[in-house]
Scaffold this motif. Structure first.
Motif, PDB file in Angstrom:
ATOM      1  N   ARG A 249      33.619   9.221  30.469  1.00  0.00           N
ATOM      2  CA  ARG A 249      33.585   7.800  30.769  1.00  0.00           C
ATOM      3  C   ARG A 249      33.320   6.975  29.519  1.00  0.00           C
ATOM      4  O   ARG A 249      32.768   7.450  28.531  1.00  0.00           O
ATOM      5  CB  ARG A 249      32.482   7.508  31.795  1.00  0.00           C
ATOM      6  CG  ARG A 249      31.068   7.750  31.291  1.00  0.00           C
ATOM      7  CD  ARG A 249      30.079   7.475  32.409  1.00  0.00           C
ATOM      8  NE  ARG A 249      28.721   7.784  32.033  1.00  0.00           N
ATOM      9  CZ  ARG A 249      27.869   6.898  31.533  1.00  0.00           C
ATOM     10  NH1 ARG A 249      28.269   5.674  31.307  1.00  0.00           N
ATOM     11  NH2 ARG A 249      26.635   7.246  31.245  1.00  0.00           N
ATOM     12  N   HIS A 450      42.421   4.959  42.188  1.00  0.00           N
ATOM     13  CA  HIS A 450      41.488   5.362  41.132  1.00  0.00           C
ATOM     14  C   HIS A 450      41.790   4.602  39.842  1.00  0.00           C
ATOM     15  O   HIS A 450      40.866   4.164  39.127  1.00  0.00           O
ATOM     16  CB  HIS A 450      41.593   6.857  40.880  1.00  0.00           C
ATOM     17  CG  HIS A 450      40.986   7.685  41.961  1.00  0.00           C
ATOM     18  ND1 HIS A 450      40.867   9.054  41.876  1.00  0.00           N
ATOM     19  CD2 HIS A 450      40.463   7.352  43.169  1.00  0.00           C
ATOM     20  CE1 HIS A 450      40.294   9.520  42.977  1.00  0.00           C
ATOM     21  NE2 HIS A 450      40.047   8.499  43.766  1.00  0.00           N
ATOM     22  N   ARG A 454      39.049   2.172  37.958  1.00  0.00           N
ATOM     23  CA  ARG A 454      38.661   2.349  36.554  1.00  0.00           C
ATOM     24  C   ARG A 454      39.020   1.118  35.734  1.00  0.00           C
ATOM     25  O   ARG A 454      38.309   0.753  34.793  1.00  0.00           O
ATOM     26  CB  ARG A 454      39.332   3.599  35.990  1.00  0.00           C
ATOM     27  CG  ARG A 454      38.803   4.899  36.587  1.00  0.00           C
ATOM     28  CD  ARG A 454      39.277   6.113  35.794  1.00  0.00           C
ATOM     29  NE  ARG A 454      38.759   7.338  36.384  1.00  0.00           N
ATOM     30  CZ  ARG A 454      39.465   8.164  37.157  1.00  0.00           C
ATOM     31  NH1 ARG A 454      40.734   7.888  37.414  1.00  0.00           N
ATOM     32  NH2 ARG A 454      38.920   9.246  37.656  1.00  0.00           N
ATOM     33  N   SER A 458      36.689  -1.179  33.269  1.00  0.00           N
ATOM     34  CA  SER A 458      37.057  -1.382  31.860  1.00  0.00           C
ATOM     35  C   SER A 458      37.121  -2.864  31.509  1.00  0.00           C
ATOM     36  O   SER A 458      36.996  -3.241  30.344  1.00  0.00           O
ATOM     37  CB  SER A 458      38.406  -0.716  31.567  1.00  0.00           C
ATOM     38  OG  SER A 458      39.462  -1.408  32.205  1.00  0.00           O
TER      39      SER A 458
END
Length: 517
Positions: A249, A450, A454, A458
């Protein structure tokens, strides 16, 4: 042996809901039936009570094969279920409900109310229920109403009683009263099939536990011989866990901040979300957690652990009894959905069908439902503004639709979910809560969701996410908060971890609930 099934199978179309299920219930036994959503518990109950008929196998009562073509037939034979939804007449008295359809009568004509009241008192007293049989049922709490339901089926002669999530809506005092009634039923020789997601009460009450997964029985033993770790493994199918393929991550501290203007006067050190001492009924208990900007935090726990209830209470869809919620450092004074949205908090429900899409509306109408004032003038929606906003999110999230005016129900499940995520993002949040966002969608659509989640992190948003799949929540999250029966019981950073590490945390509270380690 009171009740037995041998090799029961049941399919609905191409879906095999129950496979070769063999189950036994002894007189005077409390037998826990456990499993996650879709495990086959409801199907087995429906077969035992005559709501559905099996495709194969047999049911035996007192050692003799039986066939139930309706719940009435099953009840006449001595098999009945009490569900968490009260199935009685709330406006009628307790006595009327206890004797509904079998009222004592004078010469077969007039109802003998004096005898009905006296007999009702005797039934209630046997189970320690201090209830006036003349009181309307709807004047009682949910717990007492449920106990009246149990007393009714037992007074009808039921010897095998199924209790389906009996404590799901009860207060602490009502739960203890239910426990005492269960003990009396056991002493009377009545066999109980006890369905619950609360491991602590199953280990407290049950003599044996049976676990269903994907329609098959995968474990069955006494509570002493079935430790919590093995039980959880059986429920989740984690005997041979595959390692996570999760990518490393990005540190939350490196993510850019996108705090909305209304939060700038708050304490920015509290991050995107800060929850402190949040409680709702007995289902969310003193929950405290934090989510940083740019961080994905997963809520992990078995079914019934309080994941959904926690998210709804944070959002204000359930009114918290105590605790505080801060978004972007600013406290939400009176948590309710409209205020939460205004403060920069967005929420996506797990129930896409009944709490998500507006089935009769188009893609554009669904996507912009939360921001109509922003795209309207004098109460009239500007189609130009609407279409510009829709075009942006359809492009960014990759929604596949023939046109903006296409009915949302014409889209695949994955694209419907993207529309709902887009609706949440339209409100310009800095914190997004997603409850099982990939439930009921295919593998390809999951990967797309997904990617979207994400992408939110971000861009500096905080994300709090749940999943009914253990591997998914580990793969998707930077950090996990573990819930058990509404309480936070632990946490873990997911970098370098896999689902087996989380499984150990889920099985961890054994020392507090009487379960063997």
């Amino acid at each position: 042996m009171l009740l037995e099934t041998r090799g029961l199978t049941k399919s609905f179309g191409s879906v095999r809901a129950l496979r070769d299920a063999s189950f036994t219930l002894r007189a005077g036994e409390v037998h826990g039936l456990m499993g996650e959503n879709g495990a086959g518990k409801s199907t087995l109950i429906k077969l035992l009570t005559g709501l559905n008929q099996p495709d194969g196998g047999e049911i035996l009562l007192d050692g003799r094969p039986v066939s139930f073509d309706s719940p009435r037939t099953a009840q006449a034979a001595g098999v009945a279920a009490v569900y968490q939804e009260i199935n009685l007449i709330p406006e009628r008295s307790v006595a009327d409900n206890l004797f509904l359809g079998r009222e004592p009568r004078w010469f077969g004509l007039l109802v003998d109310r004096a005898r009905m009241i006296a007999d009702s008192r005797a039934i209630l007293a046997r189970y320690g229920l201090a209830i006036d049989p003349r009181a309307p049922l709807n004047t009682l709490g949910l717990g007492l109403q449920q106990l009246v339901s149990i007393a009714r089926v037992v007074s009808l002669g039921a010897r095998a009683v199924i209790l389906d999530e009996p404590t799901s809506a009860l207060s602490g005092a009502e739960v203890e009263l239910l426990y005492s009634v269960v003990e009396q039923l056991r002493a009377d020789g009545i066999g109980l099939i006890y369905v619950s997601h609360r491991l602590s009460e199953c280990y407290r009450l049950c003599d044996r536990l049976t676990v269903l997964r994907d329609g098959a029985i995968v474990a069955s033993d006494t509570t002493d011989a079935l430790p919590r770790a093995r039980l959880v493994s059986a429920m989740l199918g984690r005997e041979q866990a595959a390692s996570s393929t999760r990518k490393p991550r990005q540190a939350a501290a490196d993510a850019p901040s996108q705090a909305p203007s209304q939060a700038t006067s708050g304490d920015s050190s509290l991050g995107a979300l800060h929850v402190e001492g949040l409680s709702w009924r007995h289902r969310v208990r003193d929950v405290s957690l934090d989510v940083a900007r740019g961080e994905i935090v997963g809520l992990a726990g078995l079914l019934g652990s309080g994941r959904t209830e926690t998210l709804k209470t944070i959002f204000g869809a359930e009114k918290p009894e105590s605790g505080s919620v801060f978004v972007g450092g600013t406290r939400i004074g009176r948590p309710r959905p409209s205020e939460s949205i205004r403060r920069g908090l967005a929420f996506l429900s797990e129930d896409r069908r009944s709490e998500g899409v507006f089935a009769q509306l188009s893609v554009a109408e669904n996507l912009t439902a939360s921001v109509l004032p922003r795209i309207s003038r004098w109460g009239i929606v500007s189609r130009r503004r609407r279409d510009a906003l829709v075009a942006r999110y359809v492009r960014e999230l990759g929604v596949k639709t023939a046109s903006f005016d296409t009915p949302v129900t014409a889209l695949s499940g994955g694209n419907q979910q993207k529309v709902l995520i887009a609706r949440a993002l339209c409100t310009d949040p800095e914190m997004v809560m997603l409850d099982d966002p990939t439930r009921g969608i295919d593998v390809g659509a999951k990967a797309e969701v997904h990617r979207v989640v994400r992408g939110l992190a971000s861009e500096g948003l905080g994300v709090l996410v749940t999943s009914s799949e253990l591997e998914e929540v580990v793969e998707l999250s930077d950090r996990l908060v573990v819930l058990d029966e509404g309480r936070v019981t632990g946490g873990i950073d997911t970098e370098g971890r896999d689902a087996d590490d989380v499984l150990a945390l889920l099985a961890g509270p054994a020392a507090t609930d009487g379960a063997p380690a």
